[in-house]
Design a protein around this motif. Sequence first.
Motif, PDB file in Angstrom:
ATOM      1  N   HIS A   9       0.909  -1.217  -0.010  1.00 14.27           N
ATOM      2  CA  HIS A   9       0.113  -0.058   0.082  1.00 14.27           C
ATOM      3  C   HIS A   9       0.956   1.166  -0.194  1.00 14.27           C
ATOM      4  O   HIS A   9       1.109   1.999   1.019  1.00 14.27           O
ATOM      5  CB  HIS A   9      -0.752  -0.115   1.002  1.00 14.27           C
ATOM      6  CG  HIS A   9      -1.831  -1.435   0.922  1.00 14.27           C
ATOM      7  ND1 HIS A   9      -2.972  -1.390   0.138  1.00 14.27           N
ATOM      8  CD2 HIS A   9      -1.784  -2.490   1.730  1.00 14.27           C
ATOM      9  CE1 HIS A   9      -3.178  -2.521   0.453  1.00 14.27           C
ATOM     10  NE2 HIS A   9      -2.639  -3.130   1.365  1.00 14.27           N
ATOM     11  N   SER A  12       0.697   4.706   1.569  1.00 11.35           N
ATOM     12  CA  SER A  12       0.805   5.091   3.019  1.00 11.35           C
ATOM     13  C   SER A  12       2.532   5.137   3.188  1.00 11.35           C
ATOM     14  O   SER A  12       2.710   5.230   4.238  1.00 11.35           O
ATOM     15  CB  SER A  12       0.267   3.939   3.968  1.00 11.35           C
ATOM     16  OG  SER A  12       0.665   2.723   3.417  1.00 11.35           O
ATOM     17  N   ARG A  13       3.247   5.253   2.345  1.00 16.03           N
ATOM     18  CA  ARG A  13       4.636   5.057   2.269  1.00 16.03           C
ATOM     19  C   ARG A  13       5.189   6.351   1.910  1.00 16.03           C
ATOM     20  O   ARG A  13       4.592   7.100   1.160  1.00 16.03           O
ATOM     21  CB  ARG A  13       5.289   4.165   1.569  1.00 16.03           C
ATOM     22  CG  ARG A  13       4.592   2.582   1.725  1.00 16.03           C
ATOM     23  CD  ARG A  13       4.830   1.719   3.340  1.00 16.03           C
ATOM     24  NE  ARG A  13       6.237   2.119   3.800  1.00 16.03           N
ATOM     25  CZ  ARG A  13       6.458   1.417   4.843  1.00 16.03           C
ATOM     26  NH1 ARG A  13       5.733   0.668   5.506  1.00 16.03           N
ATOM     27  NH2 ARG A  13       7.564   1.493   5.517  1.00 16.03           N
ATOM     28  N   GLU A  31      -0.586  -2.118  -5.868  1.00 17.72           N
ATOM     29  CA  GLU A  31      -1.193  -1.578  -4.766  1.00 17.72           C
ATOM     30  C   GLU A  31      -2.802  -1.730  -4.767  1.00 17.72           C
ATOM     31  O   GLU A  31      -3.546  -1.238  -5.397  1.00 17.72           O
ATOM     32  CB  GLU A  31      -0.971  -0.086  -4.719  1.00 17.72           C
ATOM     33  CG  GLU A  31      -1.820   0.821  -3.543  1.00 17.72           C
ATOM     34  CD  GLU A  31      -1.294   2.259  -3.420  1.00 17.72           C
ATOM     35  OE1 GLU A  31      -0.198   2.472  -4.040  1.00 17.72           O
ATOM     36  OE2 GLU A  31      -1.667   2.483  -2.220  1.00 17.72           O
ATOM     37  N   GLN A  36      -8.687   2.581   5.049  1.00 15.78           N
ATOM     38  CA  GLN A  36      -7.873   3.870   5.208  1.00 15.78           C
ATOM     39  C   GLN A  36      -7.751   4.027   6.707  1.00 15.78           C
ATOM     40  O   GLN A  36      -7.245   4.977   6.998  1.00 15.78           O
ATOM     41  CB  GLN A  36      -8.347   5.307   4.579  1.00 15.78           C
ATOM     42  CG  GLN A  36      -8.560   5.013   3.172  1.00 15.78           C
ATOM     43  CD  GLN A  36      -7.129   5.038   2.571  1.00 15.78           C
ATOM     44  OE1 GLN A  36      -6.556   5.978   2.618  1.00 15.78           O
ATOM     45  NE2 GLN A  36      -6.701   3.846   2.176  1.00 15.78           N
ATOM     46  N   ASP A 218       2.224  -1.156   4.766  1.00 18.89           N
ATOM     47  CA  ASP A 218       1.155  -0.156   4.830  1.00 18.89           C
ATOM     48  C   ASP A 218       1.611   0.825   5.859  1.00 18.89           C
ATOM     49  O   ASP A 218       2.794   0.940   6.261  1.00 18.89           O
ATOM     50  CB  ASP A 218      -0.287  -0.562   5.175  1.00 18.89           C
ATOM     51  CG  ASP A 218      -0.472  -1.602   6.449  1.00 18.89           C
ATOM     52  OD1 ASP A 218       0.645  -1.280   7.356  1.00 18.89           O
ATOM     53  OD2 ASP A 218      -1.379  -2.294   6.508  1.00 18.89           O
ATOM     54  N   TRP A 219       0.646   1.673   6.719  1.00 18.67           N
ATOM     55  CA  TRP A 219       1.059   2.418   7.627  1.00 18.67           C
ATOM     56  C   TRP A 219       1.449   1.963   8.833  1.00 18.67           C
ATOM     57  O   TRP A 219       1.792   2.582   9.826  1.00 18.67           O
ATOM     58  CB  TRP A 219       0.329   3.646   7.731  1.00 18.67           C
ATOM     59  CG  TRP A 219      -1.132   3.568   7.001  1.00 18.67           C
ATOM     60  CD1 TRP A 219      -1.649   4.368   6.197  1.00 18.67           C
ATOM     61  CD2 TRP A 219      -2.052   2.631   7.498  1.00 18.67           C
ATOM     62  NE1 TRP A 219      -2.958   3.754   5.899  1.00 18.67           N
ATOM     63  CE2 TRP A 219      -3.287   2.898   6.762  1.00 18.67           C
ATOM     64  CE3 TRP A 219      -2.153   1.653   8.424  1.00 18.67           C
ATOM     65  CZ2 TRP A 219      -4.356   2.320   6.595  1.00 18.67           C
ATOM     66  CZ3 TRP A 219      -3.401   1.001   8.601  1.00 18.67           C
ATOM     67  CH2 TRP A 219      -4.578   0.963   7.756  1.00 18.67           C
ATOM     68  N   SER A 222       5.876  -2.356   9.276  1.00 21.24           N
ATOM     69  CA  SER A 222       6.008  -3.373   7.934  1.00 21.24           C
ATOM     70  C   SER A 222       7.062  -2.997   7.180  1.00 21.24           C
ATOM     71  O   SER A 222       7.892  -2.019   7.670  1.00 21.24           O
ATOM     72  CB  SER A 222       4.628  -3.177   7.106  1.00 21.24           C
ATOM     73  OG  SER A 222       4.302  -1.753   6.779  1.00 21.24           O
TER      74      SER A 222
END
Length: 294
Positions: A9, A12-13, A31, A36, A218-219, A222
């Motif tokens: 994702h 979010s990076r 993606e 969210q 993702d956020w 990870s």
Amino acid sequence: MPYFDPHIHMSSRTTDDYENMVAAGIVGVVEPAFWQGQPRTHVGTFIDYFNTLIGWERFRASQFGMRHYCTMAINPKEANNVPLAEDVMKILPRYCQKDGVVAVGEIGYDDITPAEERFFAEQLQLAKEMELPVLIHTPHRDKKRGAERSLALVKEAGIGEEWVVVDHLTEQTLPLVLETGCWRAHSLYPFTKMTEERMVALLQQYGTEKMIVNSAADWGRSDPLKVAKMAEAMRAAGFSEAQIEQVLFYNPVNFYAQSGRISVEELLTPARIDQTQLWENNSVLRGQTPIVRQ
Ligand SMILES: [Zn+2]
């Protein structure tokens, strides 16, 4: 050797992640559309999110030499808001036809509710109509039952199993998918779920056919370099370069190539970078000299 991360994702990076991934040999990403972090309340926020996936995020990736593809769906969590999910279903066919959209996903179960099942089944039909592959997310709780019911629903939908990848597999759920023609994906995380060592053991036990590895970054905690780290782990365990290439490049690309919107040839052509370009008048530059590389 080129690598491909088929589930990450990137919205979010940071841009540093793109640079580090490209430096580590990752030439492309998929993606998947997902939630969210907090529930959305309007279909309009889905429209803007989907437009970001095929628009700004694809552009941002290209500015660092990364090829970016995405999947479209109402995710399992938000499928539980039925009126909203119904509205999202109405806009999905339009987004499924866009350039760079290589599958319907991620769909599946979260808490295994009737609403989740309804939109899971409806989106399997959507994928059939659109002639797109399907990315299935398996739940993190009640994993075995979630995987069993997902596979049963795929059968019921009458979709070809070779069009389906079942993701977030573990030692417990992989054997269920091995009994089918579906592709098998595994998400490597720094602290939970699958690790490089456990993944190496699964490849040693079950082979490399239709096996896929991703970072699912993702956020949350990870690691966007997990695919490249997996290559090192496979090399250290004695896998051949051809086997590493199969799992970390050819398998995921060939799976998504069924969409007709991504190909091995395209990914093996060096990406052109032109940081003088703008997207709706915006650039990724913050004062640095634009790089142009043909
Ligand atoms: Zn995901």
